[in-house]
Scaffold this motif. Structure first.
Motif, PDB file in Angstrom:
ATOM      1  N   LEU A  24      -5.005  -1.997   1.274  1.00 17.69           N
ATOM      2  CA  LEU A  24      -4.808  -3.130   0.666  1.00 17.69           C
ATOM      3  C   LEU A  24      -3.646  -3.289  -0.241  1.00 17.69           C
ATOM      4  O   LEU A  24      -3.439  -4.359  -0.820  1.00 17.69           O
ATOM      5  N   ALA A  25      -2.984  -2.455  -0.410  1.00 17.58           N
ATOM      6  CA  ALA A  25      -1.426  -2.517  -1.096  1.00 17.58           C
ATOM      7  C   ALA A  25      -0.601  -3.019  -0.207  1.00 17.58           C
ATOM      8  O   ALA A  25       0.288  -2.319   0.520  1.00 17.58           O
ATOM      9  N   ALA A  28       5.126  -4.942  -1.365  1.00 18.27           N
ATOM     10  CA  ALA A  28       6.370  -3.752  -1.274  1.00 18.27           C
ATOM     11  C   ALA A  28       6.251  -2.895  -2.673  1.00 18.27           C
ATOM     12  O   ALA A  28       6.791  -1.824  -2.439  1.00 18.27           O
ATOM     13  N   GLY A  29       6.094  -3.745  -3.548  1.00 17.14           N
ATOM     14  CA  GLY A  29       6.224  -2.966  -4.881  1.00 17.14           C
ATOM     15  C   GLY A  29       5.238  -2.142  -5.036  1.00 17.14           C
ATOM     16  O   GLY A  29       5.267  -1.141  -6.061  1.00 17.14           O
ATOM     17  N   ALA A  30       3.982  -2.032  -4.469  1.00 15.93           N
ATOM     18  CA  ALA A  30       2.847  -0.983  -4.597  1.00 15.93           C
ATOM     19  C   ALA A  30       3.044   0.059  -3.750  1.00 15.93           C
ATOM     20  O   ALA A  30       2.351   1.367  -4.197  1.00 15.93           O
ATOM     21  N   PHE A  31       4.211   0.340  -3.002  1.00 15.68           N
ATOM     22  CA  PHE A  31       4.569   1.525  -2.365  1.00 15.68           C
ATOM     23  C   PHE A  31       3.480   2.228  -1.228  1.00 15.68           C
ATOM     24  O   PHE A  31       3.499   3.500  -1.205  1.00 15.68           O
ATOM     25  N   GLY A  32       2.779   1.361  -0.957  1.00 15.92           N
ATOM     26  CA  GLY A  32       1.402   1.857  -0.290  1.00 15.92           C
ATOM     27  C   GLY A  32       0.518   2.708  -0.934  1.00 15.92           C
ATOM     28  O   GLY A  32      -0.296   3.671  -0.453  1.00 15.92           O
ATOM     29  N   LEU A  33       0.512   2.807  -2.372  1.00 15.40           N
ATOM     30  CA  LEU A  33      -0.268   3.475  -3.332  1.00 15.40           C
ATOM     31  C   LEU A  33       0.181   5.130  -3.164  1.00 15.40           C
ATOM     32  O   LEU A  33      -0.589   5.903  -3.561  1.00 15.40           O
ATOM     33  N   THR A  34       1.428   5.415  -2.953  1.00 18.29           N
ATOM     34  CA  THR A  34       1.874   6.664  -2.656  1.00 18.29           C
ATOM     35  C   THR A  34       2.518   7.255  -3.809  1.00 18.29           C
ATOM     36  O   THR A  34       3.063   8.340  -4.030  1.00 18.29           O
ATOM     37  N   GLU A 120      -7.931 -14.367   1.169  1.00 18.00           N
ATOM     38  CA  GLU A 120      -8.273 -16.015   0.656  1.00 18.00           C
ATOM     39  C   GLU A 120      -7.562 -16.329  -0.649  1.00 18.00           C
ATOM     40  O   GLU A 120      -6.886 -17.460  -0.603  1.00 18.00           O
ATOM     41  N   PHE A 121      -6.945 -15.420  -1.253  1.00 24.61           N
ATOM     42  CA  PHE A 121      -6.154 -15.721  -2.554  1.00 24.61           C
ATOM     43  C   PHE A 121      -4.554 -15.189  -2.376  1.00 24.61           C
ATOM     44  O   PHE A 121      -4.000 -15.441  -3.661  1.00 24.61           O
ATOM     45  N   ALA A 122      -4.410 -14.737  -1.416  1.00 22.96           N
ATOM     46  CA  ALA A 122      -3.038 -14.204  -1.225  1.00 22.96           C
ATOM     47  C   ALA A 122      -2.315 -13.353  -2.062  1.00 22.96           C
ATOM     48  O   ALA A 122      -1.387 -13.628  -2.683  1.00 22.96           O
ATOM     49  N   ILE A 123      -3.043 -12.333  -2.558  1.00 20.75           N
ATOM     50  CA  ILE A 123      -2.749 -11.408  -3.455  1.00 20.75           C
ATOM     51  C   ILE A 123      -2.856  -9.858  -2.771  1.00 20.75           C
ATOM     52  O   ILE A 123      -3.283  -9.760  -1.702  1.00 20.75           O
ATOM     53  N   SER A 124      -2.251  -8.953  -3.592  1.00 21.49           N
ATOM     54  CA  SER A 124      -2.111  -7.485  -3.019  1.00 21.49           C
ATOM     55  C   SER A 124      -2.760  -6.385  -4.216  1.00 21.49           C
ATOM     56  O   SER A 124      -2.499  -6.842  -5.423  1.00 21.49           O
TER      57      SER A 124
END
Length: 333
Positions: A24-25, A28-34, A120-124
């Motif tokens: 779900l991440a 790009a700024g979420a770094f894949g939750l790593t 639906e809401f275009a968020i990450s």
């Protein structure tokens, strides 16, 4: 593999994150939750708006509520706060406190609900935390939104002479909760009417398009989470003004009037929580612009009162008679 009481084993924290939440991440700024944190950089010309809300089993949701709808409600109550600020959603953090009874299948359905609403809401998803708890299921979300510099809608701008509006219908979610708790009291309603009320409780609709359309129109705004009267009372207090609501104008769903009667339905609808509509004020000169914003967003808007000099909030009934409402909404304390 199963545990000692024959329920499917739940994976460890990091396996759970990797399997259900890392997909779900998408930012790009979420770094894949790593990593331990994410980067949230607002585009030039925009302010970053932050809000946080938690939902707790037994307070905001029922144990039997479907997990994918619980996920959506947890996210949408935060998006509703952003809507009332005129924001476009950007991303969110998720903190889960999970009791032992919650199994992997439940969590997979929960993650499915989040994925559907992200689309639906275009968020990450940007990050968060997972914990085990002996207490009730608790879901805390921090949401981020974007708004053009200096245009965020606040509670504190209402002025004497402004008119008061609310989107959608008021009290439907409270009626849905009452229906789930005491279905026999709603037996005279059709399945369609009962289903509509329950759906409004379980699946709020954040009025994002309307909130963004109110820039330059509304002088103050708030999302209706604790009850229409309670939340408008917050606007009155923050604005240093008095708000007068004409009860006959409040848009109360017909099924609630059928079950509770007109007078009781009015007070109950105006004081129950979980509507997640937008209540706002605007100058009388903005009536045409408000009608356009309503049409463009596809969200009905109703004029229900006005702002005057003074303090507090008052609800008026027939012939301008003041209706006494000791408890104006839901309170956690």
């Amino acid at each position: 593999m199963t545990n000692s009481d024959s329920r499917p084993a739940r994976p460890g924290e990091f396996e759970l994150i990797a399997e259900l939440f890392a997909p779900l991440a998408t930012s790009a700024g979420a770094f894949g939750l790593t990593d331990d944190a994410a980067i949230v950089a607002p585009p030039s010309g925009f302010d970053l708006v932050v809000t946080a809300d938690a939902v707790i089993e037994g307070v905001h949701l029922l144990a039997e509520d479907p997990p994918h709808l619980i996920a959506k409600k947890a996210l949408r109550v935060n998006l509703s706060d952003l809507a009332a600020k005129g924001c476009k959603p950007h991303g969110y953090l998720l903190v889960l406190a999970i009791p032992p009874k919650v199994e992997m299948h439940w969590l997979a359905e929960f993650a499915r609900g989040l994925k559907e609403d992200q689309n639906e809401f275009a968020i990450s998803l940007l990050g968060g935390d997972t914990n085990s708890t002996a207490g009730p299921l608790t879901i805390a979300i921090t949401a981020f939104g974007l708004v053009p510099n200096g245009t965020v809608l606040r509670r504190s701008g209402a002025k004497p002479g402004d008119l008061v509006y609310v989107s959608g219908m008021v009290g439907a979610a409270g009626g849905g909760l009452a229906c789930l708790k005491a279905p026999q009291s709603f037996a005279s309603l059709s399945l369609v009417d009962r289903g509509s009320l329950i759906n409004r409780y379980r699946l709020p609709e954040p009025r994002l398009s309307l909130g963004q359309a109110l820039h330059g129109i509304a002088t103050s705004a708030i999302d209706v989470s604790d009850g229409l009267l309670a939340d408008l009372g917050h606007i009155a207090e923050a604005s240093g003004a008095r708000i007068v609501i004409e009860g006959g104008r409040i848009p109360v769903p017909r099924p609630l009037r059928t079950i509770w009667g007109d007078d009781d339905a009015l007070v109950r609808a105006a004081t129950t929580g979980d509507d997640y509509e937008i209540a706002f004020t605007a100058p009388s000169s903005m009536r045409t612009e408000i009608a356009k914003a309503s049409t463009q967003s596809g969200v009905p808007v109703t004029e229900i009162g006005h702002v005057e000099a003074g303090a507090g909030l008052v609800l008026l009934g027939e012939q301008g008679r003041e209706i006494s409402v000791p408890e104006k909404g839901f309170s956690h304390f």
